[in-house]
Design a protein around this motif. Structure first.
Motif, PDB file in Angstrom:
ATOM      1  N   THR A  74      34.303  46.094  45.007  1.00 15.94           N
ATOM      2  CA  THR A  74      33.868  45.146  45.172  1.00 15.94           C
ATOM      3  C   THR A  74      33.163  44.683  44.614  1.00 15.94           C
ATOM      4  O   THR A  74      33.303  43.081  43.431  1.00 15.94           O
TER       5      THR A  74
ATOM      6  N   GLN B 138      32.342  40.957  42.193  1.00 17.14           N
ATOM      7  CA  GLN B 138      31.590  40.033  42.846  1.00 17.14           C
ATOM      8  C   GLN B 138      29.550  40.487  42.803  1.00 17.14           C
ATOM      9  O   GLN B 138      29.371  42.449  42.783  1.00 17.14           O
TER      10      GLN B 138
ATOM     11  N   SER C  50      42.554  44.895  46.952  1.00 17.02           N
ATOM     12  CA  SER C  50      40.753  45.862  47.991  1.00 17.02           C
ATOM     13  C   SER C  50      41.151  45.510  48.928  1.00 17.02           C
ATOM     14  O   SER C  50      41.655  45.559  49.473  1.00 17.02           O
TER      15      SER C  50
ATOM     16  N   THR D 110      35.346  40.037  49.390  1.00 20.73           N
ATOM     17  CA  THR D 110      35.108  38.799  48.295  1.00 20.73           C
ATOM     18  C   THR D 110      35.909  37.783  48.460  1.00 20.73           C
ATOM     19  O   THR D 110      36.589  37.483  47.189  1.00 20.73           O
TER      20      THR D 110
END
Ligand SMILES: NC(=O)c1ccc[n+]([C@@H]2O[C@H](COP(=O)([O-])OP(=O)(O)OC[C@H]3O[C@@H](n4cnc5c(N)ncnc54)[C@H](OP(=O)(O)O)[C@@H]3O)[C@@H](O)[C@H]2O)c1
Length: 250
Positions: A143, A147, A242, A248
């Motif tokens: 992630t 992020q 993901s 996220t």
């Protein structure tokens, strides 16, 4: 399950955490697995667990930051399991030092392992796969590729690099029969992060950022890798999947 019957897979950093779960998942799906660990005895534990369940596995060794070690790792893989159709680039390290306190040595260690390591292993594996005209490479990102998080600067930079390494490799290798994709796991308790993820205060704060309301289960990563490695994903190229319980989405 036999989705990967006849395939030969190498998983780096497969002596624990995500890597061992992925190696076991690939073996369960029918692949012969080269279990990479820089410590042979630790790799042998996972190799023996796969064999105990009727799977085929060999331990291979080496430091992913050394081109010479990577060449030897490929030699061990091809002689141990007969070739290479699937690579899972997984070996990585974390760093939690805040930006203003970060030393150059720590920055270089994380980038060398997480980004240069994926390049060295990815290139060596791709050369074997291209000669056969087929293959699948899965890069384990995070992630953190999109992020940011305080104290994650070298780690997040390496994972952002893996995002473009994956897309660039995918572009050049697709015409040669090799698919390259990545996964972006969220939060999974492993030796990498156990020291802070299991702290009750940290745990509550982190879980509040995960729409699923929990940390992930390692088998949830393994299943995604089996899918990307298999022919079920034959038209999936340059993707980032993901696996983060919605972390996220925010
Ligand atoms: N856990 C998570 O929540 C999470 C989330 C997103 C992404 N990831 C990614 O998942 C991957 C695996 O992490 P993990 O959580 O499973 O951590 P882990 O249990 O610490 O596994 C990391 C593995 O990488 C190996 N390794 C590190 N440096 C190496 C080097 N220079 N040469 C060869 N092997 C090396 C380690 O070997 P040793 O055992 O010998 O140290 C270990 O086998 C990493 O790429 C990580 O960034 C993890």
């Amino acid at each position: 399950m036999t989705r990967l019957a006849g395939r030969r897979a190498l998983v780096t950093g497969a002596n624990g955490g995500l890597g061992s779960a992925i190696a076991i998942g690939l073996a369960r799906a029918g692949a012969a697995v080269a279990v990479h660990s820089r410590r042979a005895a630790a790799g042998d534990v996972v190799r023996d667990a796969i064999r105990a369940n009727g799977g085929v596995a060999e331990t291979v060794t080496g430091d992913v930051t050394s081109a010479a070690d990577v060449a030897e790792m490929m030699r061990q893989t091809v002689s141990g399991i007969g070739g290479l159709d699937i690579l899972v680039n997984n070996a990585g390290i974390i760093s939690t030092t805040p930006f203003l306190e970060l030393e150059e040595e720590e920055w270089r260690r994380v980038i060398d392992t997480n980004l240069t390591g994926y390049f060295l292993v990815g290139q060596a594996a791709a050369r074997i796969m291209v000669a056969e005209g087929r293959g699948s490479i899965v890069n384990v990102s995070s992630t953190r590729q999109v992020q940011a998080w305080p104290g994650s600067l070298p780690y997040a930079s390496s994972k952002g690099g893996i995002a473009m390494l994956t897309r660039s490799m995918a572009l050049e290798l697709a015409p040669l029969g090799v698919r390259v994709n990545s996964i972006a796991p969220g939060t999974f308790v492993t030796e990498l992060n156990r020291h802070y993820l299991t702290d009750p205060d940290f745990r509550d704060k982190r879980i509040a950022t995960i729409p699923a309301g929990r940390y992930g289960d390692l088998d949830e990563v393994a299943e995604a890798v089996v899918y990307l490695a298999s022919d079920d994903a034959s038209f999936v190229i340059g993707a980032s999947l993901s696996i983060d319980g919605g972390q996220t989405i925010w």
